[in-house]
Design a protein around this motif. Sequence first.
Motif, PDB file in Angstrom:
ATOM      1  N   CYS A  38      46.626  26.171  20.497  1.00  0.00           N
ATOM      2  CA  CYS A  38      47.498  26.667  21.293  1.00  0.00           C
ATOM      3  C   CYS A  38      47.749  28.367  21.244  1.00  0.00           C
ATOM      4  CB  CYS A  38      48.908  26.036  21.328  1.00  0.00           C
ATOM      5  SG  CYS A  38      48.769  24.275  21.679  1.00  0.00           S
ATOM      6  N   GLU A  39      47.992  28.892  22.441  1.00  0.00           N
ATOM      7  CA  GLU A  39      48.583  30.536  22.463  1.00  0.00           C
ATOM      8  C   GLU A  39      49.971  29.968  23.070  1.00  0.00           C
ATOM      9  OE1 GLU A  39      45.705  33.969  21.928  1.00  0.00           O
ATOM     10  OE2 GLU A  39      45.746  33.362  23.922  1.00  0.00           O
ATOM     11  N   GLY A  40      51.019  30.146  22.370  1.00  0.00           N
ATOM     12  CA  GLY A  40      52.176  29.734  22.947  1.00  0.00           C
ATOM     13  C   GLY A  40      52.355  28.361  23.340  1.00  0.00           C
ATOM     14  N   GLN A  41      52.461  27.986  24.387  1.00  0.00           N
ATOM     15  CA  GLN A  41      52.537  26.575  24.594  1.00  0.00           C
ATOM     16  C   GLN A  41      51.352  26.223  25.490  1.00  0.00           C
ATOM     17  OE1 GLN A  41      55.071  24.055  24.066  1.00  0.00           O
ATOM     18  NE2 GLN A  41      55.302  25.684  22.491  1.00  0.00           N
ATOM     19  N   LYS A  42      50.349  27.287  25.765  1.00  0.00           N
ATOM     20  CA  LYS A  42      49.269  26.820  26.690  1.00  0.00           C
ATOM     21  C   LYS A  42      48.001  26.584  25.673  1.00  0.00           C
ATOM     22  CE  LYS A  42      46.103  29.310  29.722  1.00  0.00           C
ATOM     23  NZ  LYS A  42      45.038  28.247  29.506  1.00  0.00           N
ATOM     24  N   VAL A  43      47.559  25.181  25.722  1.00  0.00           N
ATOM     25  CA  VAL A  43      46.473  24.533  25.154  1.00  0.00           C
ATOM     26  C   VAL A  43      45.090  25.305  25.377  1.00  0.00           C
ATOM     27  CG1 VAL A  43      45.095  22.342  24.487  1.00  0.00           C
ATOM     28  CG2 VAL A  43      47.579  22.244  25.392  1.00  0.00           C
ATOM     29  N   LEU A  44      44.475  25.717  24.272  1.00  0.00           N
ATOM     30  CA  LEU A  44      43.040  26.449  24.455  1.00  0.00           C
ATOM     31  C   LEU A  44      41.945  25.466  23.901  1.00  0.00           C
ATOM     32  CD1 LEU A  44      43.915  29.920  22.851  1.00  0.00           C
ATOM     33  CD2 LEU A  44      44.070  29.209  25.326  1.00  0.00           C
ATOM     34  N   GLY A  45      42.391  24.602  23.234  1.00  0.00           N
ATOM     35  CA  GLY A  45      41.369  23.804  22.579  1.00  0.00           C
ATOM     36  C   GLY A  45      42.001  22.974  21.722  1.00  0.00           C
ATOM     37  N   ILE A  46      41.111  21.938  20.948  1.00  0.00           N
ATOM     38  CA  ILE A  46      41.510  20.949  20.073  1.00  0.00           C
ATOM     39  C   ILE A  46      40.504  20.942  18.827  1.00  0.00           C
ATOM     40  CG2 ILE A  46      40.370  18.817  21.315  1.00  0.00           C
ATOM     41  CD1 ILE A  46      43.355  17.273  20.281  1.00  0.00           C
ATOM     42  N   ILE A  47      41.305  20.579  17.716  1.00  0.00           N
ATOM     43  CA  ILE A  47      40.299  20.425  16.549  1.00  0.00           C
ATOM     44  C   ILE A  47      40.465  19.057  15.940  1.00  0.00           C
ATOM     45  CG2 ILE A  47      39.726  21.119  14.286  1.00  0.00           C
ATOM     46  CD1 ILE A  47      40.220  24.181  15.054  1.00  0.00           C
ATOM     47  N   THR A  48      39.495  18.211  15.501  1.00  0.00           N
ATOM     48  CA  THR A  48      39.582  17.043  14.816  1.00  0.00           C
ATOM     49  C   THR A  48      39.157  17.247  13.352  1.00  0.00           C
ATOM     50  OG1 THR A  48      37.372  16.296  15.498  1.00  0.00           O
ATOM     51  CG2 THR A  48      39.196  15.970  17.056  1.00  0.00           C
ATOM     52  N   ASP A  49      39.298  16.208  12.724  1.00  0.00           N
ATOM     53  CA  ASP A  49      38.855  16.148  11.417  1.00  0.00           C
ATOM     54  C   ASP A  49      37.269  16.179  11.232  1.00  0.00           C
ATOM     55  OD1 ASP A  49      38.897  13.586  12.413  1.00  0.00           O
ATOM     56  OD2 ASP A  49      40.262  12.714  10.790  1.00  0.00           O
ATOM     57  N   ARG A  50      36.586  15.599  12.347  1.00  0.00           N
ATOM     58  CA  ARG A  50      35.447  15.409  12.663  1.00  0.00           C
ATOM     59  C   ARG A  50      34.564  16.696  12.756  1.00  0.00           C
ATOM     60  NH1 ARG A  50      31.059  13.482  15.986  1.00  0.00           N
ATOM     61  NH2 ARG A  50      29.861  11.964  14.817  1.00  0.00           N
ATOM     62  N   ASP A  51      35.473  17.668  13.694  1.00  0.00           N
ATOM     63  CA  ASP A  51      34.940  18.785  13.881  1.00  0.00           C
ATOM     64  C   ASP A  51      34.595  19.705  12.691  1.00  0.00           C
ATOM     65  OD1 ASP A  51      34.718  18.782  16.728  1.00  0.00           O
ATOM     66  OD2 ASP A  51      37.126  19.423  16.812  1.00  0.00           O
ATOM     67  N   GLN A  75      36.853  22.560  26.061  1.00  0.00           N
ATOM     68  CA  GLN A  75      37.065  21.750  27.119  1.00  0.00           C
ATOM     69  C   GLN A  75      37.822  20.579  26.773  1.00  0.00           C
ATOM     70  OE1 GLN A  75      35.471  22.552  30.344  1.00  0.00           O
ATOM     71  NE2 GLN A  75      34.918  24.471  28.922  1.00  0.00           N
ATOM     72  N   VAL A  76      39.178  20.843  26.747  1.00  0.00           N
ATOM     73  CA  VAL A  76      40.109  19.760  26.405  1.00  0.00           C
ATOM     74  C   VAL A  76      40.518  18.776  27.747  1.00  0.00           C
ATOM     75  CG1 VAL A  76      42.322  19.436  25.141  1.00  0.00           C
ATOM     76  CG2 VAL A  76      41.077  21.319  24.772  1.00  0.00           C
ATOM     77  N   ILE A  77      40.395  17.605  27.225  1.00  0.00           N
ATOM     78  CA  ILE A  77      41.016  16.672  28.490  1.00  0.00           C
ATOM     79  C   ILE A  77      42.497  16.350  28.093  1.00  0.00           C
ATOM     80  CG2 ILE A  77      40.523  14.311  29.403  1.00  0.00           C
ATOM     81  CD1 ILE A  77      37.338  14.773  28.253  1.00  0.00           C
ATOM     82  N   THR A  78      43.232  16.383  28.955  1.00  0.00           N
ATOM     83  CA  THR A  78      44.646  16.241  28.939  1.00  0.00           C
ATOM     84  C   THR A  78      45.164  15.378  29.822  1.00  0.00           C
ATOM     85  OG1 THR A  78      45.372  18.020  30.297  1.00  0.00           O
ATOM     86  CG2 THR A  78      44.994  18.807  27.756  1.00  0.00           C
ATOM     87  N   VAL A  79      46.550  14.660  29.609  1.00  0.00           N
ATOM     88  CA  VAL A  79      47.221  14.066  30.426  1.00  0.00           C
ATOM     89  C   VAL A  79      48.455  14.702  30.832  1.00  0.00           C
ATOM     90  CG1 VAL A  79      46.046  11.799  30.234  1.00  0.00           C
ATOM     91  CG2 VAL A  79      47.809  12.467  28.725  1.00  0.00           C
ATOM     92  N   THR A  80      49.096  14.110  31.805  1.00  0.00           N
ATOM     93  CA  THR A  80      50.631  14.652  31.921  1.00  0.00           C
ATOM     94  C   THR A  80      51.439  13.664  31.476  1.00  0.00           C
ATOM     95  OG1 THR A  80      50.737  13.972  34.146  1.00  0.00           O
ATOM     96  CG2 THR A  80      50.137  16.136  34.011  1.00  0.00           C
ATOM     97  N   SER A  81      52.517  13.905  30.986  1.00  0.00           N
ATOM     98  CA  SER A  81      53.639  12.933  30.653  1.00  0.00           C
ATOM     99  C   SER A  81      54.125  11.917  31.594  1.00  0.00           C
ATOM    100  CB  SER A  81      54.966  13.625  30.092  1.00  0.00           C
ATOM    101  OG  SER A  81      55.522  14.290  31.102  1.00  0.00           O
ATOM    102  N   LEU A 103      50.568  17.276  28.622  1.00  0.00           N
ATOM    103  CA  LEU A 103      51.249  18.492  29.282  1.00  0.00           C
ATOM    104  C   LEU A 103      52.447  18.103  30.193  1.00  0.00           C
ATOM    105  CD1 LEU A 103      48.020  20.423  30.273  1.00  0.00           C
ATOM    106  CD2 LEU A 103      49.080  20.371  28.113  1.00  0.00           C
ATOM    107  N   GLU A 104      53.549  18.844  29.967  1.00  0.00           N
ATOM    108  CA  GLU A 104      54.437  18.799  30.930  1.00  0.00           C
ATOM    109  C   GLU A 104      54.540  20.409  31.615  1.00  0.00           C
ATOM    110  OE1 GLU A 104      57.880  17.718  28.790  1.00  0.00           O
ATOM    111  OE2 GLU A 104      57.329  15.507  28.943  1.00  0.00           O
ATOM    112  N   GLN A 105      54.077  20.423  33.005  1.00  0.00           N
ATOM    113  CA  GLN A 105      54.377  21.771  33.721  1.00  0.00           C
ATOM    114  C   GLN A 105      53.284  22.760  32.928  1.00  0.00           C
ATOM    115  OE1 GLN A 105      58.517  22.386  33.303  1.00  0.00           O
ATOM    116  NE2 GLN A 105      58.923  20.969  35.128  1.00  0.00           N
ATOM    117  N   ALA A 109      53.255  19.344  25.598  1.00  0.00           N
ATOM    118  CA  ALA A 109      54.627  18.534  25.120  1.00  0.00           C
ATOM    119  C   ALA A 109      54.538  17.342  24.081  1.00  0.00           C
ATOM    120  CB  ALA A 109      55.076  17.819  26.455  1.00  0.00           C
ATOM    121  N   GLY A 110      53.120  17.103  23.761  1.00  0.00           N
ATOM    122  CA  GLY A 110      52.984  16.104  22.841  1.00  0.00           C
ATOM    123  C   GLY A 110      51.565  15.716  22.806  1.00  0.00           C
TER     124      GLY A 110
END
Length: 140
Positions: A38-51, A75-81, A103-105, A109-110
């Motif tokens: 993240c940059e601040g609260q904005k999701v830029l990506g995700i890293i997994t142990d597999r990565d 290319q992060v797939i997200t859901v909202t709370s 994500l929330e707004q 968020a989690g």
Amino acid sequence: MKVRDVMTRQIETVAPSSSVEEIARLMKRNDVGSIPVCEGQKVLGIITDRDIVLKVIADGKNVSSVSAKDIMTSQVITVTSDQDVHEAARIMADNQIRRLPVLEQGRIAGIVALGDLAVEKIHINEAGDALSDISQGAHH
């Protein structure tokens, strides 16, 4: 039931410049398999142990010199709370992934993991089906 009811709110995030070594230590300390970038609260990506295993160790790269931005999935797939857990399970199965940043707004968020659906005994058949599809490689 909504994603907010089962998601983990206390999550660690890392900056794009964080080293893979630092990220691996964070995963170990928190006993998690993925960390949002993240940059601040904005999701830029995700890293997994597999990565880390496939993109760094298997390629013989130095864990100290590779940063999150070098190996993250952007290319992060997200859901909202407020999305339904049924939908989260379907998204995981359709995309063959086990974790979704929540994500929330538009802000992190989690995170909700396939295990959260199973541990909470929510739609266990859906979570099981999602895991089967992920493990076997769903074909669409």
